[in-house]
Structures are given as structure tokens and as C-alpha cells.
Design an enzyme around this catalytic site. Structure first.
Site, mmCIF file in Angstrom:
data_model
loop_
_atom_site.group_PDB
_atom_site.id
_atom_site.type_symbol
_atom_site.label_atom_id
_atom_site.label_comp_id
_atom_site.label_asym_id
_atom_site.label_seq_id
_atom_site.Cartn_x
_atom_site.Cartn_y
_atom_site.Cartn_z
ATOM 1 N N TYR A 1 0.696 -1.229 0.303
ATOM 2 C CA TYR A 1 0.061 0.054 0.022
ATOM 3 C C TYR A 1 0.995 1.461 0.084
ATOM 4 O O TYR A 1 1.606 1.697 -0.837
ATOM 5 C CB TYR A 1 -0.957 -0.158 1.138
ATOM 6 C CG TYR A 1 -2.125 -1.124 0.906
ATOM 7 C CD1 TYR A 1 -2.956 -0.962 0.059
ATOM 8 C CD2 TYR A 1 -2.318 -2.133 1.694
ATOM 9 C CE1 TYR A 1 -3.971 -1.903 -0.327
ATOM 10 C CE2 TYR A 1 -3.283 -2.972 1.824
ATOM 11 C CZ TYR A 1 -4.129 -3.126 0.811
ATOM 12 O OH TYR A 1 -5.151 -4.062 0.629
ATOM 13 N N SER A 2 0.769 1.946 1.033
ATOM 14 C CA SER A 2 1.131 3.509 0.953
ATOM 15 C C SER A 2 2.833 3.404 1.031
ATOM 16 O O SER A 2 3.619 4.425 0.762
ATOM 17 C CB SER A 2 0.838 4.347 2.105
ATOM 18 O OG SER A 2 -0.550 4.771 1.832
ATOM 19 N N MET A 3 3.563 2.309 1.237
ATOM 20 C CA MET A 3 5.033 2.169 1.020
ATOM 21 C C MET A 3 5.234 2.058 -0.304
ATOM 22 O O MET A 3 6.672 2.193 -0.638
ATOM 23 C CB MET A 3 5.632 1.081 1.611
ATOM 24 C CG MET A 3 5.548 1.078 3.251
ATOM 25 S SD MET A 3 6.019 -0.525 4.003
ATOM 26 C CE MET A 3 7.536 -1.208 3.284
ATOM 27 N N TYR B 1 -2.907 14.176 3.989
ATOM 28 C CA TYR B 1 -2.731 12.821 3.153
ATOM 29 C C TYR B 1 -3.565 12.962 2.103
ATOM 30 O O TYR B 1 -4.936 13.381 2.265
ATOM 31 C CB TYR B 1 -3.082 11.627 4.014
ATOM 32 C CG TYR B 1 -2.024 10.534 3.863
ATOM 33 C CD1 TYR B 1 -0.934 10.624 3.407
ATOM 34 C CD2 TYR B 1 -2.777 9.322 3.678
ATOM 35 C CE1 TYR B 1 0.060 9.419 3.365
ATOM 36 C CE2 TYR B 1 -1.934 8.181 3.349
ATOM 37 C CZ TYR B 1 -0.640 8.286 3.284
ATOM 38 O OH TYR B 1 0.296 7.080 2.840
#
Length: 388
Positions: free
Chosen positions: A61-63, A175
């Protein structure tokens, strides 16, 4: 493998598996000598009981965002743009930027949205998964829901351009779908599809053979399931390894959260940053990515982030797609200033600690990640081990 000093690290992760909170987990600490400590426990999925293995494929995901950041900075280093280049230079629909007012009306933005704003989440965009409010509702109505959005990157960029922003660019941290928009800028500035750029310019040179926007059929058996949290070890998966959207190429490659990867692949990526770019980026560019870019050197809390993803952000600045520890006393990380990294929605997390020349990676499979306060004690356990 157990190195003296990492007992707390092992107890922390093993306890979460034993209590049923995590189906499985991998935690790793590496430095210039290689992998110093590796802990692995649990299963890829409870239904079949397949044991967790080092080559398990996770949704990061956000990595994904730091990977997108590297792609952007590679193009910056090639002279395609500067950090303060307006987004509208590549996506003209953003020239008529509007700011949403409390009464629902809009006004013209005083400041153009720039590439730096996108890289630092200060552009005024949002993400409905993380926020409610009028703009989040507009996103949902337009089919804009992060990596779950419909359409191509071109479609998504056009729909984002048609909506206002939540605040004047550069004045707050929020975000957002900024990295998805950056994916489109990479396509325009780089002259090729975003997913192909990542494959040819980052993954292949680094040997990241298991990282991409879907899990190919021959690798399916290495994929894990994701479980809802809080969990007592009995909940049904919310995304099964054998019936997942990640088993087929997506409608669009999400630079904000679309990648799958493995421990060893992400270690290679993180160590590339630690090693000053390793041929992909100039060392000065990595230093630029990993310093605080918030106005006046303030922390995220001063930019309106009282709490996000289950953590507080006093003492944390924000670099280019990653958080940066600016004040270790306020941040209470257990480590020194200069640490940088980011996390993912399914409980994943990585950080580099330059003073120790160390990288820590946490890979697991539960959502939402804020259900368990795991990342902060994980970080503390890493630093405890490094200090011994």
C-alpha cells in the site's frame, strides 16, 4: 536468526501473533553488514495454514509512495522539471485551481500547485479513505478513492483537476492522492507508462523481481491474505490471497498505494536510499528527499496533523514522500534525528536510521493499521537492539 539485544523485538511480534492480532509477520533489521536480525512467525493465511516464509508477497500500500518519489526525483535530476515547477506545466487542467471555502463556494488559489506540494502532501488534495468532509464527498462522487479509483491515470488526473482543493497549497499537511497524480506527471515528463517506468528504471536495475502492481499467476502461492482488525484470530479475511484484486493488473498503476513486494525487494530499495542512490539518484538528491521540507522547518503537528494513522506527529517533519524525525525528543522514537521512512495501510512499515546505517522493515497483513499501536513499539525495539 536471533542477535543478542533483539529479544524485545521478537517478543513484541510473537505476542501479536500469539494473541491472534496478526495472522503472520516478518520483521527485519539490516545494516552495512547485511541482515542483522530476522523474525518470522505465523501464516500467510489462516484458512490453509500456509506458513509465513521470507519470500511471502505482501500488499505494501502506501509504502509505494517512496518508490514514486524516487521516480519523480530521477526525472528531476535529468532536468525535466524542478521541485517548484507548477503541476499545470505538465497537466494544464490545473491552471484554474480553486480553493474550497467553508460555505461551499470556491475562490481562485493564490498559489499554484507545485510538484513539491504533491511530494509533501501540502497540495490541498485529499483521500476519502482517511478523511471525511465536503471535499472527500466530492472525491467519492467523482469515483476518486485512492487506488480503488476507476479509470486510467489520465482520467484520474482530469477528475482531480476538475475539483477544488481543501486549502491554499503549502499551508497544511493532508494525506491525499498526490502520489497518484505524480504517477501521471512521470508519464508525461518521462514519456512512458508509469508502471513501465518503475519496472525499467527502478525494479529491474535493483533486482526487485517480486515488486509490481499485481501478483503474476506463477507467484500466487506466495501471496498472503489480509485480515480485519481488531481481530482475535477468528475473523474472515477481507482480501483473500486466492481471490484478490491484486491477482490481475489494475485499471491504473497507483503511485499512492498499488504495489506488492517482498522483504528482500523492499530491503534492496531501502538500502539503495541508505547508500546514497546507488546509481539511480545522486547522493545529494537522497539527502534532499530525506530532509524536512515543511515551511520554516516546522513539524507535522504544526501543519494541522494532530493524529494520523493511529500516531501523533510532534517532532516529525516531512520530506519528499516520507516522514523525517526532526526533533527526536518531541517525536519520542527512541532514536536520533534524521530517521526517515513510511508505512502502509495493512500494517507495513519501514525506516532508515542513517546514524546507525540501519534499515528496519515490518511486513504484515491487517487493516486498518491504526487498530494496533505496533509501529511505535516496533521502532523502539529496533533501537533497543541496535544499542546493544
Amino acid at each position: 536468526m536471533t542477535e543478542p539485544g533483539f529479544q524485545s523485538f521478537d517478543r513484541l511480534l510473537a505476542g501479536h501473533v500469539r494473541d491472534g492480532k496478526l495472522a503472520g509477520v516478518i520483521g527485519c533489521v539490516a545494516d552495512d553488514s547485511g541482515v542483522r536480525h530476522l523474525f518470522m512467525d505465523g501464516v500467510k493465511d489462516r484458512e490453509s495454514g500456509r506458513p509465513m516464509t521470507r519470500d511471502t508477497i505482501f500488499r505494501i500500500y502506501s509504502m509505494t509512495k517512496p518508490v514514486t518519489g524516487v521516480a519523480v526525483m530521477m526525472l528531476r535530476d535529468e532536468g525535466r522539471f524542478e521541485l517548484d515547477t507548477p503541476v499545470s506545466d505538465f497537466l494544464p487542467a490545473f491552471r484554474d485551481l480553486k480553493v474550497l471555502q467553508p460555505d461551499g463556494t470556491t475562490r481562485p488559489a493564490k498559489t499554484p500547485m507545485t510538484i513539491r506540494h504533491l511530494l509533501t502532501h501540502t497540495a490541498g488534495l485529499t483521500l476519502p479513505l482517511s478523511y471525511d468532509g465536503p471535499l472527500a464527498d466530492m472525491y467519492r462522487n467523482a469515483g476518486l478513492e485512492g487506488m480503488r479509483s476507476s479509470g486510467s491515470l489520465t482520467d484520474i488526473a482530469d477528475r482531480l483537476a476538475a475539483l477544488p482543493v481543501d486549502f491554499e497549497p503549502g499551508t497544511r499537511w493532508q494525506y491525499s492522492m498526490a502520489q497518484d497524480l505524480l504517477g501521471r506527471i512521470v508519464e508525461v515528463a518521462g514519456g512512458q507508462r508509469f508502471d513501465r517506468f518503475l519496472e525499467e528504471r527502478i525494479f529491474r536495475p535493483l533486482g526487485m523481481t517480486d515488486t509490481g502492481f499485481h501478483v503474476p499467476a506463477p507467484k500466487k502461492d506466495r501471496f498472503c491474505s489480509v485480515y480485519p482488525a481488531p481481530d482475535d484470530g477468528t475473523n474472515a479475511p477481507i482480501d483473500r490471497w486466492d481471490d484478490s484484486r491484486f491477482l490481475a493488473p489494475p485499471d491504473f498503476p497507483s503511485g499512492g498505494g498499488g504495489l506488492v513486494s517482498t522483504l528482500d525487494d523492499y530491503l534492496v530499495f531501502a538500502r539503495m536510499l541508505m547508500d546514497g542512490g546507488r546509481g539511480l539518484l545522486a547522493a545529494e538528491t537522497v539527502a534532499e528527499m530525506t530532509r524536512n521540507h515543511l515551511p520554516g522547518g516546522c513539524d507535522m503537528a504544526a501543519m494541522g496533523v494532530e493524529e494520523f494513522s493511529g500516531d501523533r506527529w510532534e517532532g516529525f517533519g516531512f520530506g519528499l514522500t516520507m516522514s523525517v524525525v526532526a526533533d527526536p525528543v518531541k517525536a519520542s522514537t527512541g532514536g536520533p534525528a534524521g530517521e526517515y521512512g513510511w508505512s502502509g495501510a495493512a500494517g507495513t512499515f519501514f525506516f532508515n536510521a542513517p546514524e546507525h546505517r540501519a534499515t528496519a522493515v515490518l511486513l504484515t497483513q491487517y487493516m486498518p493499521s491504526k487498530a494496533y499501536p505496533l509501529r511505535r513499539p516496533f521502532r523502539e525495539a529496533v533501537y533497543e537492539g541496535l544499542a546493544r
